[in-house]
Design an enzyme around this catalytic site. Structure first.
Site, mmCIF file in Angstrom:
data_model
loop_
_atom_site.group_PDB
_atom_site.id
_atom_site.type_symbol
_atom_site.label_atom_id
_atom_site.label_comp_id
_atom_site.label_asym_id
_atom_site.label_seq_id
_atom_site.Cartn_x
_atom_site.Cartn_y
_atom_site.Cartn_z
ATOM 1 N N HIS A 10 -8.652 11.559 -0.955
ATOM 2 C CA HIS A 10 -8.162 10.344 -1.587
ATOM 3 C C HIS A 10 -7.981 10.651 -3.063
ATOM 4 C CE1 HIS A 10 -7.774 6.196 -2.819
ATOM 5 N NE2 HIS A 10 -7.765 5.811 -1.567
ATOM 6 N N GLN A 15 -8.041 14.215 4.679
ATOM 7 C CA GLN A 15 -7.398 13.467 3.599
ATOM 8 C C GLN A 15 -8.289 13.436 2.367
ATOM 9 O OE1 GLN A 15 -6.657 8.944 3.632
ATOM 10 N NE2 GLN A 15 -4.636 9.876 3.732
ATOM 11 N N HIS A 51 -11.975 12.050 1.984
ATOM 12 C CA HIS A 51 -11.995 10.664 2.417
ATOM 13 C C HIS A 51 -11.967 10.489 3.927
ATOM 14 C CE1 HIS A 51 -11.387 6.428 2.107
ATOM 15 N NE2 HIS A 51 -10.130 6.432 2.474
ATOM 16 N N ARG A 104 -3.082 10.060 6.688
ATOM 17 C CA ARG A 104 -3.171 8.675 7.111
ATOM 18 C C ARG A 104 -2.677 7.744 6.013
ATOM 19 N NH1 ARG A 104 -6.813 4.665 6.102
ATOM 20 N NH2 ARG A 104 -8.484 5.963 5.298
ATOM 21 N N LEU A 147 -15.306 5.665 -3.627
ATOM 22 C CA LEU A 147 -13.887 5.321 -3.554
ATOM 23 C C LEU A 147 -13.466 4.259 -4.565
ATOM 24 C CD1 LEU A 147 -11.247 5.755 -1.968
ATOM 25 C CD2 LEU A 147 -11.825 3.703 -0.710
ATOM 26 N N GLU A 180 -7.273 2.072 -3.007
ATOM 27 C CA GLU A 180 -5.836 2.153 -3.246
ATOM 28 C C GLU A 180 -5.271 0.794 -3.673
ATOM 29 O OE1 GLU A 180 -3.781 4.649 -0.553
ATOM 30 O OE2 GLU A 180 -1.995 3.417 -0.511
ATOM 31 N N PHE A 231 0.869 -1.177 0.000
ATOM 32 C CA PHE A 231 0.000 0.000 0.000
ATOM 33 C C PHE A 231 0.900 1.218 0.000
ATOM 34 C CE2 PHE A 231 -4.659 0.202 1.562
ATOM 35 C CZ PHE A 231 -5.091 -0.527 0.487
ATOM 36 N N ARG A 265 -0.945 9.473 -0.037
ATOM 37 C CA ARG A 265 -2.183 9.969 -0.650
ATOM 38 C C ARG A 265 -2.178 11.470 -0.862
ATOM 39 N NH1 ARG A 265 -6.524 6.184 2.607
ATOM 40 N NH2 ARG A 265 -6.000 4.309 1.444
#
Ligand SMILES: Cc1cc2nc3c(=O)[nH]c(=O)nc-3n(C[C@H](O)[C@H](O)[C@H](O)COP(=O)(O)OP(=O)(O)OC[C@H]3O[C@@H](n4cnc5c(N)ncnc54)[C@H](O)[C@@H]3O)c2cc1C
Ligand code: SF4
Ligand code: SF4
Ligand code: FES
Lengths: 540, 491
Positions: A232, A230, A344, A378, A246, A249, A118, A280
């Protein structure tokens, strides 16, 4: 006059996402626990929607120091180091709890937990169940929850906490009919999740309206780093009503590449080393810049492409993405997706100790409603781990609170009835307030912000806060309370964003040109409570 | 923006005796989902409209409603102009909001033993397909067994099977699954058809649980008798009269030019109980130039055993049937019984021939038109034809020209499948009675179907004659011939 029902318990948990259910499981082994959820328990919130995975150090080749470093670096060193230590060292234990309760995570042929890479992490440490990881977690947690003896109030919106000399000793909510629900408790755990539904474009569930931030704030708690939102990088752009949805990721984790309309893999200009798997904040800004500079698609996005992967791989590893896109008429095995940034996650939130204690006695918090764990950005996969690690801790700590007697709540109930009464007499459609708020936040407190945009946004919010939304029936009272919470949360975000005069992590102030090395920044947390707002200064 | 006209069910049980359909018009963006339409009604027209949603991504199972009668997730289904939106067929709380809590509480919950560790890769792969359930209860809403018995439903059965497959939970729950209604499922396949997560509950959960019950000696006595019969006679129906296979030769040549050739798999019902209907089929084939080859050594397809979880003898049946056709070089095997057809198609892997239902064969070659029978007909969709084989157009295209008038009736299971008629007769009767009512509402003179089980069962629950489609076609040809004779006589 509205009816009312009264409940008593030792621990009251608000919210039935990953954090709330985990907290309730833990608390119920110590005393009567009552879980109150806006939705049917287990169905609401964002945990069930989480696709990509859960970060935990699960093998010898990886180590918690690395997970710690990745998290701190990803969070632009705004994270609370103590909370991060707890997160990385307990994430594997909580993962093992889930497995021992029957979770069906993917495993390797060698019978170890499968992990995928990730963004922003040096090691592939994201455990997953296909791309329905959060759903798998919720199913497992609900299995366990059903056996733990906690009681549940489904579809009750908590509107405020009950304050007393001893701290927080209960809560007041509204049920489906619009009747008051009063819960007396020795301790309350807020696990209401996030709130990016206050933005025009958002990944969150319908209950991601930021209730917990507003409820905690009104009760006097301190919230930190609320400016850290955040975005995304990969939200859907089409069809219009599904925009913001979404695109996990995991798509990039599995090898998906980002391209602009000129066919360039543009991440090479923004982070040549990590490319699509950069953090991100970096990827979201890159995508936003490409679109702003005219290299975006007609729908206002860029391409996210997996067509170079084998169709069977896509079917096996990204089944939900494939299915969702097919429903919208796009076969991602053959054509690229179109994506753009979407609001997000709220990194900020109630300030907590490693035991989930807030700044008010008997009030605990866990999950996305808290601040400090993720700093200014995050890492994908850390939020699910957060819900389990701090859910357990908050549940345990809250259950250890001493017993107390119920305070006199008549004055408070009187005030609430008065507030609700004004909603029945309200003058504006709640939906209209929400629409205006969302647009203002997207415009003024989005990916790029400056003092002017934030100030204008704050003015809009303050104007909206003065309006009284209309409840056409008692069933609509809760919606009006949600509107109030959305405005309050937006106000907390904008006020904090004005305080932080630096670009840090997800917070990009285009009017602050001085570039700090985040590790050496002069600034610490922003903090906001009814007593005032300030930003910490670090001695460098 | 595009306009959407819709009718939505509204009911507040606290203040109104019954619900009503209310018409709305909203404008939404292109590609809007049903949920966006509901949201728009709520935001712009009537904020008191009650419906659920949360994730807007097909993941939480909050938003299932009936769109034009079929359960759909409102958040994933594209809105269409003129659609009708109703609550699931579950107790209504208000408008489109139904009570999901009883269903949720009936889902069996795993209780893993301590210290069992990770399941193996293959075990995880086996569990996964049953794990996608989002507890939307679309399946419960349509399940005929749930409608007439105390069955906890397909989603719960899926839960039992998921636990049975998991090495971490060693409790034996098969008794509980039976108590919760394992044997009430008619194997109609409707739950699989509507499941937004495509979970094959009948095949992957219910039949497998019945297998586990079988190994534990818990198969219903009536089902055990059937297995004994198949083992001793090769047939699931006892011989009461001259069977079809005893009446016909191995090759039935058509009248005139040979336009095609099929092997015929007769199945136990047509062989033993309704041979005349099978003879009607031969009549129609002869008329239409299709050669029919009938291997006499064929046996039961195994369906009555598979549906009831008694699988130990299946391989023997499968091999016998495969061999009898393949050694004659037959490339197309025709079935006439929906149950046999679905079984040969779905439960016979690696077969050296294709399987076609008689209606597919006839529409494929095309048939000589019949004379219209002077009746009003309705058609009952056999579950194992409609969903088991995906066939609905072919029988209609043969039937409609053959009768004076045709009236549709909602396709709902009649209750004869899955071993329910023998195992849980009171349930089969209740479903049969529901069919009686549906047939009455159509006002039809005759009911046409193409499955011997449906035909036999529905006939017990209606005063209208129930006929096989092939019988109707034969009658149509005979009417044509006799009127042809009459007109020649006239000359
Ligand atoms: C689409 C999506 C995908 C994600 N994917 C990942 C991922 O792959 N990995 C990862 O680590 N993180 C991921 N995240 C983030 C992560 O899912 C969330 O941060 C986390 O699940 C939050 O858990 P929670 O328990 O705090 O809150 P939630 O799961 O959001 O639950 C909040 C609960 O509180 C209830 N509630 C809210 N307000 C009230 C009120 N006023 N009264 C009563 N109840 C209330 C809600 O109904 C809900 O039950 C994703 C987020 C989204 C939106
Ligand atoms: S196959 Fe039919 S009867 Fe069986 S569970 Fe599914 S819907 Fe119910
Ligand atoms: S099995 Fe399918 S239809 Fe039934 S509740 Fe689960 S997801 Fe919904
Ligand atoms: S809103 Fe969650 S499944 Fe539709």
């Amino acid at each position: 006059m509205l009816g009312e029902q009264i409940h008593e318990c030792h621990v009251a948990v608000i919210g039935s996402g990953g954090a709330g259910i985990r907290a309730a499981i833990e608390a119920s082994s110590h005393g009567e626990t009552l879980l109150i959820s806006k939705t049917i328990a287990g169905k609401g919130g964002c945990t069930i929607m989480a696709e990509g995975g859960y970060n935990a150090v699960m093998c010898e080749a990886d180590c918690t120091d690395d997970h710690y470093q990745d998290t701190m670096r990803g969070g632009a060193y705004l994270n609370d180091p103590e909370l991060v230590r707890v997160l990385v060292s307990e994430a594997p234990l909580r993962m093992n709890d889930l497995i021992s309760w029957g979770a069906v995570f993917d495993v390797t042929p060698e019978c170890t937990i499968a992990q995928r890479p990730f963004g922003g992490q040096k090691f592939p440490r994201t455990c997953y169940a296909g791309d329905r990881t959060g759903h798998e977690m919720m199913m497992t947690l609900m299995d366990r929850y059903h056996a733990c003896g906690a009681e549940t109030l489904h579809e009750v919106d908590v509107i405020d906490l009950i304050p007393s000399k001893e701290g927080i000793t209960g809560l007041v909510g509204l049920d489906r009919k619009g009747d008051l629900v009063i819960v007396h408790a020795d301790a309350v755990i807020l696990a209401t999740g996030g709130g990016t539904r206050i933005y025009d474009i958002s990944t969150n569930s319908m209950s991601g309206t930021g209730d917990g931030y507003a409820i905690g704030y009104r009760a006097g708690a301190t919230l930190i780093d609320m400016e850290q939102i955040q975005f995304h990088p990969t939200g859907a752009v089409y069809p219009r009503d599904a925009r913001g949805r979404l695109i996990t990721e995991a798509v990039r984790g599995e090898g998906g590449v980002l391209k602009n309309t000129k066919g360039e893999r543009f991440m090479s200009r923004y982070d040549p080393e990590r490319m699509e798997l950069s953090t991100r904040d970096v990827v979201a800004r890159a995508v936003a810049t490409e679109i702003q500079e005219g290299r975006g698609t007609e729908h206002g996005g860029v391409y996210l492409d997996v067509t170079h992967l084998k169709p069977e791989e896509i079917e096996r590893r990204l089944p939900i993405m494939l299915e969702q896109y097919l429903q919208f008429g796009v076969d991602i095995r053959k054509e690229p997706m179109e994506v753009a940034p979407t609001a997000h996650h709220i990194m900020g939130g109630l300030k907590i100790t490693p035991d989930g204690a807030t700044t008010i006695r008997r009030l605990y918090a866990c999950g996305e409603v808290t601040g400090g764990v993720h700093g200014a950005n995050r890492l994908g996969g850390n939020a699910l781990a957060d819900t389990q690690v701090f859910g357990k801790r908050a549940g345990e700590a809250a259950a250890l609170c001493s017993r107390i007697s119920c305070p006199d709540i008549d004055p408070m109930i009187h005030d609430i009835r008065e507030l609700l009464g004004t909603y029945r007499e309200g003058t504006i459609n709640p939906a209209a307030v929400i629409t205006e708020l969302r647009l203002a936040m997207w415009e003024g407190a989005g990916i790029f912000r400056d003092e002017g945009s934030l100030t204008r946004c704050r003015e809009t919010i303050e104007r909206l806060m003065k309006m009284t939304p209309k409840a056409v029936s008692n069933q609509n009272l809760a919606e009006c309370c949600t509107v109030r919470n959305m405005c309050t949360t937006a106000h907390l975000i904008v006020t904090s964003a004005l305080l932080r005069k630096e670009s840090r992590g997800s917070h990009l102030r285009t009017d602050c040109t001085e570039i700090y090395n985040p590790e050496k920044s002069l600034f610490g947390h922003t903090g906001i409570s009814p007593a005032g707002a300030r930003i910490e200064r670090r001695n460098s | 923006m595009i306009p959407i006209h819709t009718r939505v069910f509204r009911w507040n049980p606290a203040t109104e005796d019954e619900g009503r359909m209310v018409a709305y018009e909203v404008s939404v963006h292109e590609g809007a989902r049903v949920l966006d339409v509901l949201q728009s009604i709520h935001d712009d027209i009537d904020p008191s409209l009650s419906f659920r949603s949360s994730c807007k991504a097909g993941q939480c199972g909050s938003c299932a409603v009936l769109v034009d009668g079929e359960p759909k997730l409102a958040c994933m289904t594209e809105a269409s102009d003129g659609m009708e939106i109703k609550p699931l067929n579950l107790p209504v709380i208000q408008d489109l909001t139904v009570d999901l809590i009883p269903g949720i509480n009936q889902i069996p919950r795993i209780s893993a033993d301590t210290g069992t560790g990770l399941p193996a890769h293959e075990e995880i792969q086996a569990i996964k397909p049953l794990r996608d359930c989002i507890e939307c209860f679309s399946c419960i809403s349509v399940c005929p067994a749930c409608d007439v018995t105390a069955f906890t439903g397909p989603a719960a059965m899926r839960g039992f099977m998921r636990i049975a497959l998991d090495p971490r939970d060693s409790t034996n729950r098969i008794g509980k699954a039976i108590e919760d209604g394992l044997f009430t499922c008619t194997s109609c396949g409707k739950c699989f058809e509507v499941c937004p997560k495509n979970i094959r509950i009948p095949g992957k959960a219910i039949e497998k649980l019945r297998e586990i019950a079988n190994k534990a000696g818990l198969t219903l006595p009536r089902h055990q008798e059937v297995e004994k019969l198949v083992q001793t006679t090769g047939r699931s129906v006892p011989r009461e009269k001259l069977t079809f296979l005893e009446q016909v030769g191995e090759v039935i040549e058509p009248e005139g030019e040979v336009r095609g050739e099929v092997g015929f798999f007769v199945g136990c019902m047509f062989n033993g109980r309704l041979p005349d209907t099978a003879l009607d089929m031969l009549y129609v084939m002869r008329k239409n130039g299709i050669r029919v080859i009938i291997p006499p050594e064929q046996v039961c397809c195994g369906s009555p055993l598979i549906r009831t979880g008694q699988t130990s003898y299946i391989n023997t049946l499968r091999e016998t049937n495969k061999n009898c056709f393949s050694k004659r070089g037959i490339t197309t095997v025709m079935t006439m019984c929906a149950g046999c057809g679905a079984t040969l198609k779905n439960d016979y892997p690696d077969k050296p021939f294709v399987v076609k239902d008689v209606t597919e064969v006839l529409t494929g070659y095309g048939i000589i038109p019949t004379q219209k029978l002077p009746v009003i007909a309705t058609y009952h969709d056999p579950c194992h034809l409609l969903r088991g084989q995906g066939i609905s157009e072919e029988p209609r295209s043969l039937l409609i020209p053959a009768v004076q008038e045709f009236i549709e009736m909602p396709s709902i299971c009649c209750g004869s499948g899955g071993g329910v008629r023998s195992g849980v007769p009171e349930e089969a009767a209740a479903l049969g009675e529901n069919r009686r009512e549906a047939i009455r509402k159509t006002g039809a003179d005759i009911v046409v179907t193409v499955c011997p089980f449906c035909e036999y069962h529905i006939q017990e629950h209606t005063d209208r004659p129930v006929k096989n489609l092939l019988t109707v076609l034969r009658e149509g040809y005979e009417a044509m011939e006799s009127s042809g004779r009459e007109s020649t006589d006239d000359k």
